[in-house]
Design a protein around this motif. Structure first.
Motif, PDB file in Angstrom:
ATOM      1  N   VAL A   1       0.850  -1.181   0.000  1.00 39.98           N
ATOM      2  CA  VAL A   1       0.000   0.000   0.000  1.00 39.98           C
ATOM      3  C   VAL A   1       0.890   1.236   0.000  1.00 39.98           C
ATOM      4  O   VAL A   1       1.834   1.323   0.773  1.00 39.98           O
ATOM      5  CB  VAL A   1      -0.915   0.037   1.238  1.00 39.98           C
ATOM      6  CG1 VAL A   1      -1.793   1.266   1.228  1.00 39.98           C
ATOM      7  CG2 VAL A   1      -1.741  -1.224   1.347  1.00 39.98           C
ATOM      8  N   THR A   2       0.577   2.186  -0.885  1.00 41.41           N
ATOM      9  CA  THR A   2       1.335   3.432  -0.920  1.00 41.41           C
ATOM     10  C   THR A   2       0.394   4.617  -0.745  1.00 41.41           C
ATOM     11  O   THR A   2      -0.818   4.486  -0.912  1.00 41.41           O
ATOM     12  CB  THR A   2       2.086   3.613  -2.261  1.00 41.41           C
ATOM     13  OG1 THR A   2       1.144   3.998  -3.263  1.00 41.41           O
ATOM     14  CG2 THR A   2       2.828   2.359  -2.672  1.00 41.41           C
ATOM     15  N   ALA A   3       0.953   5.759  -0.448  1.00 43.60           N
ATOM     16  CA  ALA A   3       0.172   6.991  -0.325  1.00 43.60           C
ATOM     17  C   ALA A   3       0.057   7.704  -1.663  1.00 43.60           C
ATOM     18  O   ALA A   3      -0.409   8.835  -1.730  1.00 43.60           O
ATOM     19  CB  ALA A   3       0.818   7.908   0.717  1.00 43.60           C
ATOM     20  N   ASN A   4       0.435   7.048  -2.730  1.00 41.61           N
ATOM     21  CA  ASN A   4       0.366   7.627  -4.073  1.00 41.61           C
ATOM     22  C   ASN A   4      -1.014   7.436  -4.678  1.00 41.61           C
ATOM     23  O   ASN A   4      -1.831   6.662  -4.174  1.00 41.61           O
ATOM     24  CB  ASN A   4       1.407   6.970  -4.982  1.00 41.61           C
ATOM     25  CG  ASN A   4       2.803   7.176  -4.487  1.00 41.61           C
ATOM     26  OD1 ASN A   4       3.117   8.204  -3.911  1.00 41.61           O
ATOM     27  ND2 ASN A   4       3.650   6.188  -4.688  1.00 41.61           N
TER      28      ASN A   4
ATOM     29  N   LEU B   1       0.168  -2.504  -6.745  1.00 40.56           N
ATOM     30  CA  LEU B   1       0.365  -1.586  -5.632  1.00 40.56           C
ATOM     31  C   LEU B   1      -0.995  -0.975  -5.303  1.00 40.56           C
ATOM     32  O   LEU B   1      -1.703  -0.517  -6.194  1.00 40.56           O
ATOM     33  CB  LEU B   1       1.342  -0.468  -6.011  1.00 40.56           C
ATOM     34  CG  LEU B   1       2.780  -0.883  -6.262  1.00 40.56           C
ATOM     35  CD1 LEU B   1       3.581   0.298  -6.792  1.00 40.56           C
ATOM     36  CD2 LEU B   1       3.409  -1.415  -4.991  1.00 40.56           C
ATOM     37  N   LEU B   2      -1.378  -0.999  -4.049  1.00 43.96           N
ATOM     38  CA  LEU B   2      -2.658  -0.440  -3.642  1.00 43.96           C
ATOM     39  C   LEU B   2      -2.488   1.030  -3.290  1.00 43.96           C
ATOM     40  O   LEU B   2      -1.549   1.408  -2.612  1.00 43.96           O
ATOM     41  CB  LEU B   2      -3.212  -1.216  -2.445  1.00 43.96           C
ATOM     42  CG  LEU B   2      -3.357  -2.722  -2.677  1.00 43.96           C
ATOM     43  CD1 LEU B   2      -3.804  -3.406  -1.401  1.00 43.96           C
ATOM     44  CD2 LEU B   2      -4.315  -3.010  -3.816  1.00 43.96           C
ATOM     45  N   ALA B   3      -3.411   1.849  -3.752  1.00 46.12           N
ATOM     46  CA  ALA B   3      -3.340   3.293  -3.538  1.00 46.12           C
ATOM     47  C   ALA B   3      -4.154   3.700  -2.314  1.00 46.12           C
ATOM     48  O   ALA B   3      -5.293   3.284  -2.159  1.00 46.12           O
ATOM     49  CB  ALA B   3      -3.852   4.035  -4.771  1.00 46.12           C
ATOM     50  N   ASP B   4      -3.552   4.520  -1.471  1.00 44.58           N
ATOM     51  CA  ASP B   4      -4.214   5.059  -0.279  1.00 44.58           C
ATOM     52  C   ASP B   4      -3.790   6.515  -0.108  1.00 44.58           C
ATOM     53  O   ASP B   4      -3.060   6.855   0.814  1.00 44.58           O
ATOM     54  CB  ASP B   4      -3.828   4.219   0.950  1.00 44.58           C
ATOM     55  CG  ASP B   4      -4.519   4.651   2.222  1.00 44.58           C
ATOM     56  OD1 ASP B   4      -5.586   5.297   2.142  1.00 44.58           O
ATOM     57  OD2 ASP B   4      -3.995   4.351   3.301  1.00 44.58           O
ATOM     58  N   PRO B   5      -4.225   7.398  -1.042  1.00 45.41           N
ATOM     59  CA  PRO B   5      -3.762   8.791  -1.022  1.00 45.41           C
ATOM     60  C   PRO B   5      -4.064   9.547   0.276  1.00 45.41           C
ATOM     61  O   PRO B   5      -3.308  10.430   0.653  1.00 45.41           O
ATOM     62  CB  PRO B   5      -4.490   9.439  -2.207  1.00 45.41           C
ATOM     63  CG  PRO B   5      -4.877   8.318  -3.087  1.00 45.41           C
ATOM     64  CD  PRO B   5      -5.084   7.139  -2.180  1.00 45.41           C
ATOM     65  N   GLN B   6      -5.147   9.196   0.956  1.00 37.51           N
ATOM     66  CA  GLN B   6      -5.463   9.872   2.219  1.00 37.51           C
ATOM     67  C   GLN B   6      -4.729   9.244   3.413  1.00 37.51           C
ATOM     68  O   GLN B   6      -4.729   9.800   4.498  1.00 37.51           O
ATOM     69  CB  GLN B   6      -6.975   9.863   2.492  1.00 37.51           C
ATOM     70  CG  GLN B   6      -7.747  10.827   1.626  1.00 37.51           C
ATOM     71  CD  GLN B   6      -7.870  10.350   0.195  1.00 37.51           C
ATOM     72  OE1 GLN B   6      -8.064   9.162  -0.057  1.00 37.51           O
ATOM     73  NE2 GLN B   6      -7.728  11.247  -0.759  1.00 37.51           N
ATOM     74  N   GLY B   7      -4.143   8.088   3.228  1.00 39.42           N
ATOM     75  CA  GLY B   7      -3.379   7.443   4.290  1.00 39.42           C
ATOM     76  C   GLY B   7      -4.217   6.730   5.337  1.00 39.42           C
ATOM     77  O   GLY B   7      -3.705   6.340   6.377  1.00 39.42           O
ATOM     78  N   ALA B   8      -5.505   6.504   5.095  1.00 43.69           N
ATOM     79  CA  ALA B   8      -6.383   5.883   6.093  1.00 43.69           C
ATOM     80  C   ALA B   8      -5.949   4.461   6.448  1.00 43.69           C
ATOM     81  O   ALA B   8      -5.864   4.110   7.626  1.00 43.69           O
ATOM     82  CB  ALA B   8      -7.826   5.890   5.599  1.00 43.69           C
ATOM     83  N   VAL B   9      -5.674   3.659   5.437  1.00 42.44           N
ATOM     84  CA  VAL B   9      -5.242   2.276   5.684  1.00 42.44           C
ATOM     85  C   VAL B   9      -3.826   2.258   6.244  1.00 42.44           C
ATOM     86  O   VAL B   9      -3.519   1.521   7.184  1.00 42.44           O
ATOM     87  CB  VAL B   9      -5.334   1.437   4.397  1.00 42.44           C
ATOM     88  CG1 VAL B   9      -4.736   0.057   4.593  1.00 42.44           C
ATOM     89  CG2 VAL B   9      -6.782   1.340   3.948  1.00 42.44           C
ATOM     90  N   ILE B  10      -2.974   3.090   5.668  1.00 46.38           N
ATOM     91  CA  ILE B  10      -1.585   3.149   6.132  1.00 46.38           C
ATOM     92  C   ILE B  10      -1.548   3.543   7.605  1.00 46.38           C
ATOM     93  O   ILE B  10      -0.809   2.964   8.399  1.00 46.38           O
ATOM     94  CB  ILE B  10      -0.758   4.122   5.273  1.00 46.38           C
ATOM     95  CG1 ILE B  10      -0.691   3.624   3.820  1.00 46.38           C
ATOM     96  CG2 ILE B  10       0.640   4.293   5.832  1.00 46.38           C
ATOM     97  CD1 ILE B  10      -0.108   4.613   2.841  1.00 46.38           C
ATOM     98  N   LYS B  11      -2.358   4.509   7.979  1.00 44.90           N
ATOM     99  CA  LYS B  11      -2.408   4.969   9.375  1.00 44.90           C
ATOM    100  C   LYS B  11      -2.859   3.844  10.310  1.00 44.90           C
ATOM    101  O   LYS B  11      -2.397   3.736  11.438  1.00 44.90           O
ATOM    102  CB  LYS B  11      -3.354   6.156   9.501  1.00 44.90           C
ATOM    103  CG  LYS B  11      -3.336   6.795  10.866  1.00 44.90           C
ATOM    104  CD  LYS B  11      -4.365   7.908  10.989  1.00 44.90           C
ATOM    105  CE  LYS B  11      -4.045   9.030  10.047  1.00 44.90           C
ATOM    106  NZ  LYS B  11      -4.922  10.194  10.197  1.00 44.90           N
TER     107      LYS B  11
ATOM    108  N   THR C   1       4.437  10.708   5.678  1.00 44.18           N
ATOM    109  CA  THR C   1       5.431   9.639   5.761  1.00 44.18           C
ATOM    110  C   THR C   1       5.008   8.617   6.814  1.00 44.18           C
ATOM    111  O   THR C   1       4.230   8.914   7.711  1.00 44.18           O
ATOM    112  CB  THR C   1       6.823  10.180   6.141  1.00 44.18           C
ATOM    113  OG1 THR C   1       6.728  10.853   7.402  1.00 44.18           O
ATOM    114  CG2 THR C   1       7.350  11.144   5.087  1.00 44.18           C
ATOM    115  N   ALA C   2       5.545   7.434   6.688  1.00 45.77           N
ATOM    116  CA  ALA C   2       5.281   6.366   7.650  1.00 45.77           C
ATOM    117  C   ALA C   2       6.598   5.728   8.037  1.00 45.77           C
ATOM    118  O   ALA C   2       7.573   5.759   7.284  1.00 45.77           O
ATOM    119  CB  ALA C   2       4.362   5.315   7.051  1.00 45.77           C
TER     120      ALA C   2
END
Length: 90
Positions: free
Chosen positions: A2-5, A24-34, A45-46
């Motif tokens: 997952v990227t923030a792109n 590559l999975l897109a997560d522009p808002q960063g919800a999943v990454i967060k 950044t993470a």
């Protein structure tokens, strides 16, 4: 991965730059990454993190570190992925 792109940026990176055999999975808002890492909204950044889940979305193992060198070696991750695959393959 997952990227923030954006989706289009991920497609370009996947096909042209990295030549990855997976999406590559897109997560522009960063919800999943967060949800799975230490995401900083201000800098977008993470921390280096790895999350292994099976195909049924069950979390198997998760790591987060100050730097990539502290994460498990690729050989250990591949062994974990093969084990997960064996559990989920009929």
């Amino acid at each position: 991965m997952v990227t923030a792109n954006t989706v289009i940026d991920n497609l370009r990176a996947q096909e042209e730059d990295l030549q990855l055999p997976f999406a590559l999975l897109a997560d522009p808002q960063g919800a999943v990454i967060k949800r799975y890492t230490c995401w900083d909204d201000a800098t977008r950044t993470a921390r280096p993190s790895i999350v292994l889940a099976n195909r049924y979305n069950t979390l198997y193992e998760q790591w987060s570190a100050e730097n990539e060198a502290e994460l498990p070696p690729i050989e250990a991750l591949l062994a974990d992925l093969q084990y997960l695959n064996s559990l989920c393959t009929p």
